[in-house]
Design a protein around this motif. Structure first.
Motif, PDB file in Angstrom:
ATOM      1  N   ALA A  72       0.820  -1.206   0.000  1.00 39.23           N
ATOM      2  CA  ALA A  72       0.000   0.000   0.000  1.00 39.23           C
ATOM      3  C   ALA A  72       0.857   1.260   0.000  1.00 39.23           C
ATOM      4  O   ALA A  72       0.580   2.231  -0.718  1.00 39.23           O
ATOM      5  CB  ALA A  72      -0.937  -0.009   1.213  1.00 39.23           C
ATOM      6  N   VAL A  73       1.928   1.241   0.794  1.00 39.21           N
ATOM      7  CA  VAL A  73       2.818   2.405   0.865  1.00 39.21           C
ATOM      8  C   VAL A  73       3.554   2.600  -0.453  1.00 39.21           C
ATOM      9  O   VAL A  73       3.791   3.738  -0.891  1.00 39.21           O
ATOM     10  CB  VAL A  73       3.809   2.233   2.034  1.00 39.21           C
ATOM     11  N   SER A  74       3.902   1.513  -1.110  1.00 39.46           N
ATOM     12  CA  SER A  74       4.623   1.616  -2.378  1.00 39.46           C
ATOM     13  C   SER A  74       3.786   2.319  -3.443  1.00 39.46           C
ATOM     14  O   SER A  74       4.312   3.129  -4.225  1.00 39.46           O
ATOM     15  CB  SER A  74       5.024   0.217  -2.850  1.00 39.46           C
ATOM     16  N   VAL A  75       2.491   2.041  -3.483  1.00 38.24           N
ATOM     17  CA  VAL A  75       1.639   2.618  -4.517  1.00 38.24           C
ATOM     18  C   VAL A  75       1.398   4.103  -4.260  1.00 38.24           C
ATOM     19  O   VAL A  75       1.518   4.938  -5.168  1.00 38.24           O
ATOM     20  CB  VAL A  75       0.299   1.855  -4.586  1.00 38.24           C
ATOM     21  N   ILE A  76       1.056   4.448  -3.031  1.00 38.50           N
ATOM     22  CA  ILE A  76       0.644   5.822  -2.761  1.00 38.50           C
ATOM     23  C   ILE A  76       1.820   6.764  -2.528  1.00 38.50           C
ATOM     24  O   ILE A  76       1.681   7.982  -2.623  1.00 38.50           O
ATOM     25  CB  ILE A  76      -0.310   5.863  -1.552  1.00 38.50           C
ATOM     26  N   SER A  77       3.005   6.225  -2.251  1.00 36.04           N
ATOM     27  CA  SER A  77       4.150   7.100  -1.962  1.00 36.04           C
ATOM     28  C   SER A  77       4.917   7.479  -3.213  1.00 36.04           C
ATOM     29  O   SER A  77       5.578   8.522  -3.240  1.00 36.04           O
ATOM     30  CB  SER A  77       5.098   6.393  -0.983  1.00 36.04           C
ATOM     31  N   GLY A  78       4.862   6.648  -4.243  1.00 36.15           N
ATOM     32  CA  GLY A  78       5.668   6.907  -5.421  1.00 36.15           C
ATOM     33  C   GLY A  78       7.090   6.410  -5.309  1.00 36.15           C
ATOM     34  O   GLY A  78       7.859   6.477  -6.277  1.00 36.15           O
ATOM     35  N   ASN A  79       7.517   5.966  -4.116  1.00 35.38           N
ATOM     36  CA  ASN A  79       8.856   5.419  -3.888  1.00 35.38           C
ATOM     37  C   ASN A  79       9.941   6.390  -4.343  1.00 35.38           C
ATOM     38  O   ASN A  79      10.826   6.065  -5.134  1.00 35.38           O
ATOM     39  CB  ASN A  79       9.005   4.072  -4.608  1.00 35.38           C
ATOM     40  N   ILE A  80       9.847   7.598  -3.840  1.00 32.71           N
ATOM     41  CA  ILE A  80      10.814   8.654  -4.194  1.00 32.71           C
ATOM     42  C   ILE A  80      11.993   8.582  -3.228  1.00 32.71           C
ATOM     43  O   ILE A  80      11.821   8.706  -2.016  1.00 32.71           O
ATOM     44  CB  ILE A  80      10.157  10.041  -4.136  1.00 32.71           C
TER      45      ILE A  80
END
Length: 405
Positions: free
Chosen positions: A343-351
């Motif tokens: 879930a964090v990977s999708v909404i954070s953008g992994n910047i």
């Protein structure tokens, strides 16, 4: 034809009579056992002649039920090393006691069944800490099954877990320490801790309030609400991140209004916190509901009758009874918050350096062929997992020790 119909009526009548007789027999046996337990253990009497306290989670039971359980256990000889099975406290046998309607073997079976159920503890499965009374493994096939189970666990869990440490320290401790001081790595650690610091207290408070209100009240839609609480267990974390992105994105339902106010959710800390709170929502409430359902409400009612308000009842009566379950749920919530990825990977953008947590850092570093940094971050996550297991084990041991008192 008339003879057949009469025969059917006779058979049906016989069946009804047998059912009624069975119910009456079961009721009589239960009442007889209860009377036998009350006869040998009067009100207020406890165990005597024992050297170790049995594992009875009687704090969550009514006084009459507690007394009956103690009596049956004492009759069956369970939980007392100095009391022989089938003997009363005075030394007389069960059959010589006036009014005893249950045999020695029946009382022993009842006591063992009660201990099997009740050894789980007042806090659910937590009270079951420690070894069980299972028999040793003998024979070829049982040993083969145990060996297969151990080999499976080693192949799936132990070997990959050990390989993480081997790969991380393959080039020495100095190289490992250099990766721990990398600014991007430190930022990922800081962001992971901040997410846990925000999501865990909120879900602990929500779970506590929700569990108390669900168990203490009846209202329309209660079953539906319980189903909603299980939704984070059944839905994929990646789908969770996608849902939040569609809601709070630039073209989402709430995105334009929030953007007009200068609030960014997607690709920002706020969206990551929402995703983490969603996936960690059920742990506390699902841990507390079974405990609250088995609690004896007479203690709370007695406190209110003495003039205590709701806060005093909660702080002095309810919280001490659920504290181990609450702590256990908090540990699980924290572990899930720090290890969340999808879930964090999708909404954070992994910047990198902005919205990258430890789990995302591991993936990013490994894809960039920076395996040493990836394994260094994996070692830190694994150490946090080991610490969580250690604390969980201590909590279970403390709950079991309190249950045995």
């Amino acid at each position: 034809l008339q003879w057949i119909q009469a025969r059917e009526r006779s058979i049906n009548s016989s069946r009804v009579f047998l059912v009624v007789l069975s119910l009456a027999s079961a009721t009589y046996k239960a009442m007889a056992c209860r009377a036998a337990a009350s006869a040998c253990c009067p009100a207020g009497a406890g165990f005597s002649g024992r050297t170790s306290a049995p594992c009875f989670p009687t704090a969550a039971l009514a006084p009459t039920t507690r007394r009956t359980l103690r009596c049956v256990a004492s009759l069956s000889g369970i939980g007392s090393s100095s009391m022989q099975a089938g003997q009363l406290r005075g030394g007389a046998s069960i059959t010589s006691r006036p009014g005893m309607a249950c045999s020695q073997g029946k009382l022993q079976r009842i006591g063992r069944r009660m201990l099997t159920v009740l050894n789980a503890g007042a806090a659910g499965a937590m009270g079951g800490h420690g070894g069980s009374g299972g028999k040793p493994v003998e024979g070829f096939w049982p040993k083969l099954l145990v060996g297969a189970a151990i080999a499976y666990i080693a192949l799936i869990v132990l070997i990959p877990f050990a390989n993480v440490f081997v790969q991380a320290f393959g080039n020495g401790v100095h190289a490992f320490a250099e990766h721990l001081l990398d600014p991007d790595f430190l930022h990922a650690v800081k962001l992971t801790l901040l997410l846990a610091l925000v999501s865990v207290p909120i879900n602990v408070i929500f779970g506590l309030v929700a569990a108390i209100n669900i168990t203490r009240n009846e209202f329309p839609g209660k079953v539906f609400l319980l189903s909603l609480l299980d939704l984070p267990f059944s839905i994929s974390p990646v789908v969770t991140g996608l849902m939040l992105t569609l809601l709070y994105g630039r073209n989402g339902w709430f995105g334009p209004a929030l953007a007009a106010g200068g609030v960014n959710v997607v690709f920002a800390f706020g969206g990551m916190a929402l995703a983490t709170m969603f996936v960690t929502l059920p742990f506390v409430v699902r841990e507390l509901i079974p405990i609250l359902e088995t609690m004896d409400l007479s203690q709370e009612e007695a406190a209110r009758s003495l003039g205590a308000n709701d806060w005093q009842v909660f702080w002095n009566v309810t919280l001490p009874n659920i504290r181990w379950g609450l702590l256990y749920g908090t540990i699980l919530t924290n572990a899930r918050a720090m290890g969340e990825f999808g879930a964090v990977s999708v909404i954070s953008g992994n910047i990198l350096g902005k919205t990258q947590t430890l789990t995302l850092f591991v993936e990013s570093a490994y894809k960039e062929y920076n395996t040493e940094a990836a394994f260094a971050a994996a070692v830190l996550l694994s150490s946090l997992a080991l610490l969580t297991l250690f604390i969980k084990d201590k909590v279970e041991a403390a709950a079991a020790a309190e249950t045995k008192k």
